[in-house]
Design a protein around this motif. Structure first.
Motif, PDB file in Angstrom:
ATOM      1  N   ASN A  19       0.854  -1.183   0.000  1.00  0.00           N
ATOM      2  CA  ASN A  19       0.000   0.000   0.000  1.00  0.00           C
ATOM      3  C   ASN A  19       0.891   1.235   0.000  1.00  0.00           C
ATOM      4  N   SER A  20       0.994   1.936  -1.115  1.00  0.00           N
ATOM      5  CA  SER A  20       1.848   3.120  -1.192  1.00  0.00           C
ATOM      6  C   SER A  20       1.109   4.401  -0.851  1.00  0.00           C
ATOM      7  N   SER A  21      -0.158   4.298  -0.454  1.00  0.00           N
ATOM      8  CA  SER A  21      -0.890   5.491  -0.028  1.00  0.00           C
ATOM      9  C   SER A  21      -0.567   5.811   1.432  1.00  0.00           C
ATOM     10  N   HIS A 230      -7.168  17.996  -9.462  1.00  0.00           N
ATOM     11  CA  HIS A 230      -6.412  16.761  -9.538  1.00  0.00           C
ATOM     12  C   HIS A 230      -7.329  15.548  -9.365  1.00  0.00           C
ATOM     13  N   ARG A 231      -7.238  14.868  -8.243  1.00  0.00           N
ATOM     14  CA  ARG A 231      -7.869  13.558  -8.127  1.00  0.00           C
ATOM     15  C   ARG A 231      -9.325  13.596  -7.690  1.00  0.00           C
ATOM     16  N   TYR A 240     -23.627  16.232   4.625  1.00  0.00           N
ATOM     17  CA  TYR A 240     -23.558  15.251   3.532  1.00  0.00           C
ATOM     18  C   TYR A 240     -22.852  15.860   2.328  1.00  0.00           C
ATOM     19  N   GLY A 241     -22.231  14.980   1.533  1.00  0.00           N
ATOM     20  CA  GLY A 241     -21.560  15.440   0.331  1.00  0.00           C
ATOM     21  C   GLY A 241     -21.354  14.330  -0.674  1.00  0.00           C
ATOM     22  N   VAL A 242     -20.976  14.719  -1.881  1.00  0.00           N
ATOM     23  CA  VAL A 242     -20.675  13.773  -2.953  1.00  0.00           C
ATOM     24  C   VAL A 242     -19.372  14.218  -3.608  1.00  0.00           C
ATOM     25  N   ALA A 243     -18.445  13.290  -3.779  1.00  0.00           N
ATOM     26  CA  ALA A 243     -17.185  13.573  -4.458  1.00  0.00           C
ATOM     27  C   ALA A 243     -17.140  12.818  -5.775  1.00  0.00           C
ATOM     28  N   LEU A 244     -16.500  13.435  -6.743  1.00  0.00           N
ATOM     29  CA  LEU A 244     -16.266  12.818  -8.045  1.00  0.00           C
ATOM     30  C   LEU A 244     -14.760  12.608  -8.169  1.00  0.00           C
ATOM     31  N   LEU A 245     -14.343  11.329  -8.156  1.00  0.00           N
ATOM     32  CA  LEU A 245     -12.930  10.973  -8.210  1.00  0.00           C
ATOM     33  C   LEU A 245     -12.537  10.614  -9.637  1.00  0.00           C
ATOM     34  N   ASN A 246     -11.243  10.775  -9.941  1.00  0.00           N
ATOM     35  CA  ASN A 246     -10.755  10.326 -11.243  1.00  0.00           C
ATOM     36  C   ASN A 246      -9.312   9.897 -11.112  1.00  0.00           C
ATOM     37  N   ASN A 247      -8.827   9.146 -12.109  1.00  0.00           N
ATOM     38  CA  ASN A 247      -7.443   8.687 -12.049  1.00  0.00           C
ATOM     39  C   ASN A 247      -6.546   9.291 -13.126  1.00  0.00           C
ATOM     40  N   GLU A 301      -9.858   8.091  -0.055  1.00  0.00           N
ATOM     41  CA  GLU A 301     -10.410   7.297  -1.150  1.00  0.00           C
ATOM     42  C   GLU A 301      -9.822   7.718  -2.490  1.00  0.00           C
ATOM     43  N   ALA A 302      -9.531   8.998  -2.658  1.00  0.00           N
ATOM     44  CA  ALA A 302      -8.895   9.447  -3.900  1.00  0.00           C
ATOM     45  C   ALA A 302      -7.492   8.864  -4.021  1.00  0.00           C
ATOM     46  N   GLU A 303      -6.761   8.798  -2.901  1.00  0.00           N
ATOM     47  CA  GLU A 303      -5.443   8.149  -2.932  1.00  0.00           C
ATOM     48  C   GLU A 303      -5.577   6.673  -3.277  1.00  0.00           C
ATOM     49  N   PHE A 304      -6.530   5.983  -2.641  1.00  0.00           N
ATOM     50  CA  PHE A 304      -6.708   4.559  -2.925  1.00  0.00           C
ATOM     51  C   PHE A 304      -7.025   4.333  -4.394  1.00  0.00           C
ATOM     52  N   PHE A 305      -7.894   5.185  -4.943  1.00  0.00           N
ATOM     53  CA  PHE A 305      -8.329   5.028  -6.331  1.00  0.00           C
ATOM     54  C   PHE A 305      -7.174   5.230  -7.305  1.00  0.00           C
ATOM     55  N   ASN A 306      -6.233   6.107  -6.936  1.00  0.00           N
ATOM     56  CA  ASN A 306      -5.101   6.402  -7.810  1.00  0.00           C
ATOM     57  C   ASN A 306      -3.876   5.547  -7.529  1.00  0.00           C
ATOM     58  N   LEU A 307      -3.830   4.907  -6.357  1.00  0.00           N
ATOM     59  CA  LEU A 307      -2.677   4.091  -5.977  1.00  0.00           C
ATOM     60  C   LEU A 307      -3.154   2.693  -5.612  1.00  0.00           C
ATOM     61  N   PRO A 308      -3.504   1.874  -6.595  1.00  0.00           N
ATOM     62  CA  PRO A 308      -3.990   0.528  -6.276  1.00  0.00           C
ATOM     63  C   PRO A 308      -2.918  -0.309  -5.589  1.00  0.00           C
ATOM     64  N   LEU A 309      -3.367  -1.258  -4.792  1.00  0.00           N
ATOM     65  CA  LEU A 309      -2.449  -2.170  -4.130  1.00  0.00           C
ATOM     66  C   LEU A 309      -1.667  -2.962  -5.172  1.00  0.00           C
ATOM     67  N   SER A 310      -0.386  -3.171  -4.909  1.00  0.00           N
ATOM     68  CA  SER A 310       0.421  -4.045  -5.764  1.00  0.00           C
ATOM     69  C   SER A 310       0.722  -5.339  -5.017  1.00  0.00           C
ATOM     70  N   ILE A 311       0.851  -6.424  -5.741  1.00  0.00           N
ATOM     71  CA  ILE A 311       0.987  -7.755  -5.142  1.00  0.00           C
ATOM     72  C   ILE A 311       2.278  -8.412  -5.620  1.00  0.00           C
TER      73      ILE A 311
END
Length: 411
Positions: A19-21, A230-231, A240-247, A301-311
């Motif tokens: 996990n690099s986040s 950015h992300r 309450y809120g809604v975020a729009l994430l992107n990679n 969550e934006a970090e997770f979405f942009n930095l997927p786990l590597s195996i």
């Protein structure tokens, strides 16, 4: 190779997730054998994957004709493949604006008066076509840990193939998209009308965020019809809120309750073939409690979405550094430029002011702040393997942890 060294030598089929986040995470992952698993990994760390079973405390994901549900979100789509409802099950509220449809692709005419490839003129808003026709809707993944539906659309000379996916335990409704793009002087966006009322929206920028109005009361407001971000972009009201994430797509516009992400253009100068061909990108809708700070989910969550786990193959658990405060992101962990000291660069990203404790899980003898060129500034008092410092809003700090070896680091 570095991850393999950290993971430890194994002769079996043991696996380790990295996990690099900056933040701890528990999520569904794709295993090398094609199956799915769940793993918990600390921020800036690694954990062995238990492949013995998929037991999880998360509700199972269900998918059927026109719906997708993971216990957190209940998603429905209509015969056009557009979102007709996104229901927040935990907070018992509808995410989409009443009577509106989400994940709507919109195609604008795009004719800048100057600088074709660089400019977007406000006149593009005068001509828009909603892409509602659909070629096919097909369920392509059905698993207790994750489910997805593929939607294919064709328009002009182009095609969009998109998989809408929801994983167990996740509030991210993801859209994994492939576009075969052959439009010229067209501007493609995707729109989400949401049931949130706010006069200002928030957009991530480097090491922080900015706010922009969602209404046009002045000429200045009118001129800011497109926002670089950015992300993530976020629209929140009290509670309450809604975020729009992107990679990888970094243009937004949010007007009223409609959140839009800019996807593709087709300029003709200086490169007449600009943007033509195959594109692959992802974005996600993230409903969340409170605002993007108090809810504590958007940045992570934006970090997770942009930095997927590597195996990699391995068997060890571990972590390099821990920041004991939400709203502080680790921007870099590296060797010092001229020694074997360890440099950790971190940033306050919420715009708040508070102390933060940083723990390095490697041996060191002292710690000092530096500037960005790693010139030493102020020694800090350490408490065992930790150090505490005060961060101002959006402050960027570089720490250098002295190791026992002072010679130049190997490259």
């Amino acid at each position: 190779e570095a991850q393999a060294q950290l993971a430890g030598v194994t002769e079996g089929d043991e696996l380790v997730a990295f996990n690099s986040s900056s933040y701890d995470r528990t999520e569904v992952i794709d295993l090398p054998d094609g199956s799915l698993g769940v793993v918990s990994v600390p921020g800036c760390g690694w954990s062995a994957i238990n492949q013995g079973g998929h037991a999880t405390e998360f509700p199972s994901v269900e998918i059927g004709e026109g719906f997708l549900d993971n216990g957190y979100l209940h998603v429905e789509w209509d015969e056009d493949g557009l979102l007709s409802s996104v229901r927040d099950q935990e907070l018992a509220r509808e995410v989409l604006a009443e009577g509106r449809r989400g994940n709507l692709f919109q195609l604008h005419e795009d004719h800048p008066r100057a600088f074709d490839a660089w400019d977007v003129d406000r006149t593009y808003l005068d001509h828009v076509a909603d892409l509602v026709s659909v070629d096919s809707i097909e369920i392509v993944e059905r698993d207790p840990l994750r489910a997805g539906v593929r939607i294919v659309r064709r328009f002009g000379e182009s095609e969009i193939r998109q998989t809408m996916r929801l994983a167990a335990g996740s509030r991210r409704l993801e859209f994994h998209t492939e576009v075969d793009w052959h439009e010229r002087h067209r501007f493609l966006k995707v729109a989400f009308p949401v049931a949130v009322r706010s006069s200002r929206a928030t957009y991530e920028i480097q090491h922080g965020h900015i706010e922009r109005p969602t209404v046009t009361n002045t000429s200045w407001d009118e001129a800011r019809f497109e926002v670089c971000g950015h992300r993530w972009a976020d629209l929140s009201e009290p509670g309450y809120g809604v975020a729009l994430l992107n990679n990888c797509k970094y243009g937004y516009d949010i007007r009223g309750c409609v959140m839009r992400l800019s996807l593709l253009r087709g300029p003709g100068f200086p490169d007449p073939a600009a943007d033509q061909g195959a594109h692959r990108f992802s974005y996600a809708l993230l409903p969340h409690p409170d605002d993007f700070q108090r809810g504590g989910q958007v940045v992570a969550e934006a970090e997770f979405f942009n930095l997927p786990l590597s195996i990699v193959g391995g068997k060890n658990n571990g972590r390099v550094v821990t920041v004991h405060r939400p709203g502080v992101s680790i921007e870099a962990v590296k060797w010092a430029d001229n020694s074997n000291d360890i440099v950790v660069r971190l940033c306050e990203v919420w715009g708040s002011r508070a102390p933060v404790r940083v723990t390095l899980h490697l041996p060191f003898s002292s710690v000092i702040t530096t500037d960005l060129l790693e010139r030493e500034l102020t020694p800090l008092k350490q408490d065992g393997s930790s150090v505490t410092l005060q961060l101002r809003p959006f402050e960027l700090v570089t720490l250098k942890f002295a190791t026992s070896r002072r010679q130049k680091a190997p490259r």
